[in-house]
Design a protein around this motif. Sequence first.
Motif, PDB file in Angstrom:
ATOM      1  N   UNK A  41       0.814  -1.208   0.000  1.00  0.00           N
ATOM      2  CA  UNK A  41       0.000   0.000   0.000  1.00  0.00           C
ATOM      3  C   UNK A  41       0.850   1.261   0.000  1.00  0.00           C
ATOM      4  N   UNK A  42       2.134   1.111   0.032  1.00  0.00           N
ATOM      5  CA  UNK A  42       3.030   2.253   0.015  1.00  0.00           C
ATOM      6  C   UNK A  42       3.513   2.477  -1.417  1.00  0.00           C
ATOM      7  N   UNK A  43       3.212   3.640  -2.006  1.00  0.00           N
ATOM      8  CA  UNK A  43       3.618   3.864  -3.399  1.00  0.00           C
ATOM      9  C   UNK A  43       5.123   3.869  -3.595  1.00  0.00           C
ATOM     10  N   UNK A  44       5.865   4.133  -2.534  1.00  0.00           N
ATOM     11  CA  UNK A  44       7.326   4.114  -2.653  1.00  0.00           C
ATOM     12  C   UNK A  44       7.830   2.705  -2.965  1.00  0.00           C
ATOM     13  N   UNK A  45       7.054   1.689  -2.577  1.00  0.00           N
ATOM     14  CA  UNK A  45       7.471   0.315  -2.827  1.00  0.00           C
ATOM     15  C   UNK A  45       7.112  -0.150  -4.237  1.00  0.00           C
ATOM     16  N   UNK A  46       6.376   0.660  -4.974  1.00  0.00           N
ATOM     17  CA  UNK A  46       5.920   0.244  -6.301  1.00  0.00           C
ATOM     18  C   UNK A  46       7.006   0.313  -7.353  1.00  0.00           C
ATOM     19  N   UNK A  47       7.970   1.126  -7.078  1.00  0.00           N
ATOM     20  CA  UNK A  47       8.826   1.260  -8.201  1.00  0.00           C
ATOM     21  C   UNK A  47      10.233   1.393  -7.826  1.00  0.00           C
ATOM     22  N   UNK A  48      11.186   1.476  -8.657  1.00  0.00           N
ATOM     23  CA  UNK A  48      12.190   2.434  -8.288  1.00  0.00           C
ATOM     24  C   UNK A  48      11.785   3.740  -8.961  1.00  0.00           C
ATOM     25  N   UNK A  77       2.950   7.591  -9.143  1.00  0.00           N
ATOM     26  CA  UNK A  77       2.890   7.942  -7.725  1.00  0.00           C
ATOM     27  C   UNK A  77       1.589   8.667  -7.389  1.00  0.00           C
ATOM     28  N   UNK A  78       1.266   9.701  -8.151  1.00  0.00           N
ATOM     29  CA  UNK A  78       0.080  10.505  -7.834  1.00  0.00           C
ATOM     30  C   UNK A  78      -1.218   9.785  -8.190  1.00  0.00           C
ATOM     31  N   UNK A  79      -1.169   8.876  -9.141  1.00  0.00           N
ATOM     32  CA  UNK A  79      -2.352   8.054  -9.424  1.00  0.00           C
ATOM     33  C   UNK A  79      -2.656   7.174  -8.227  1.00  0.00           C
ATOM     34  N   UNK A  80      -1.630   6.592  -7.663  1.00  0.00           N
ATOM     35  CA  UNK A  80      -1.840   5.776  -6.471  1.00  0.00           C
ATOM     36  C   UNK A  80      -2.401   6.616  -5.331  1.00  0.00           C
ATOM     37  N   UNK A  81      -1.814   7.778  -5.109  1.00  0.00           N
ATOM     38  CA  UNK A  81      -2.292   8.648  -4.033  1.00  0.00           C
ATOM     39  C   UNK A  81      -3.747   9.068  -4.271  1.00  0.00           C
ATOM     40  N   UNK A  84      -6.174   6.165  -3.602  1.00  0.00           N
ATOM     41  CA  UNK A  84      -6.399   5.953  -2.159  1.00  0.00           C
ATOM     42  C   UNK A  84      -7.327   7.014  -1.588  1.00  0.00           C
ATOM     43  N   UNK A  85      -7.167   8.260  -2.020  1.00  0.00           N
ATOM     44  CA  UNK A  85      -8.031   9.339  -1.531  1.00  0.00           C
ATOM     45  C   UNK A  85      -9.472   9.135  -1.979  1.00  0.00           C
ATOM     46  N   UNK A  86      -9.660   8.766  -3.246  1.00  0.00           N
ATOM     47  CA  UNK A  86     -11.011   8.525  -3.764  1.00  0.00           C
ATOM     48  C   UNK A  86     -11.627   7.320  -3.066  1.00  0.00           C
TER      49      UNK A  86
END
Length: 156
Positions: A41-48, A77-81, A84-86
């Motif tokens: 659930x952490x977007x930082x883990x999605x990528x490098x 990154x912002x799509x994931x954020x 989650x907000x929606x």
Amino acid sequence: MSSSEVSGRERFHAFMESVEQQNKAEEECEQRLEENGYDSDDPEQWGPYYWSAEKENASLKGTDPSLKDKVVDNVKYYTFKASRSVNFAGDVVVHMLGLNQSKYQWMVDLVEREAQEQADAERHFQQREEMKRERRLQKEKAKFEKVSKTEEANKV
């Protein structure tokens, strides 16, 4: 408003309890992250991402990521954020409108309300009977006192 309907205050408290449960779930997720080192659930883990690659790879510090890489990473990154907000906003709306209740909740409420009304009617009937008994007792007591006074008067 009958006793089985939920007031706005009760809905608010139920909503706040669900928020507290979500916060607890997030805390548990953070604990798992600390233990396992990974959280999906952490977007930082999605990528490098280009900004995290600079921290991890000292050899990439001198290179500048391309505009395409920056755009892709930021969109991801912002799509994931935003999702989650929606998702959270949707949960709030669903809870406020009561759409997360059972399909036949109205029937359950109706049965509970009828049972409550029946119990109230029985209690009211018992109270009326008790009041009748008390009135009868008072009348008998008054008659007894009257008879005892007449007997005393006759003795004298």
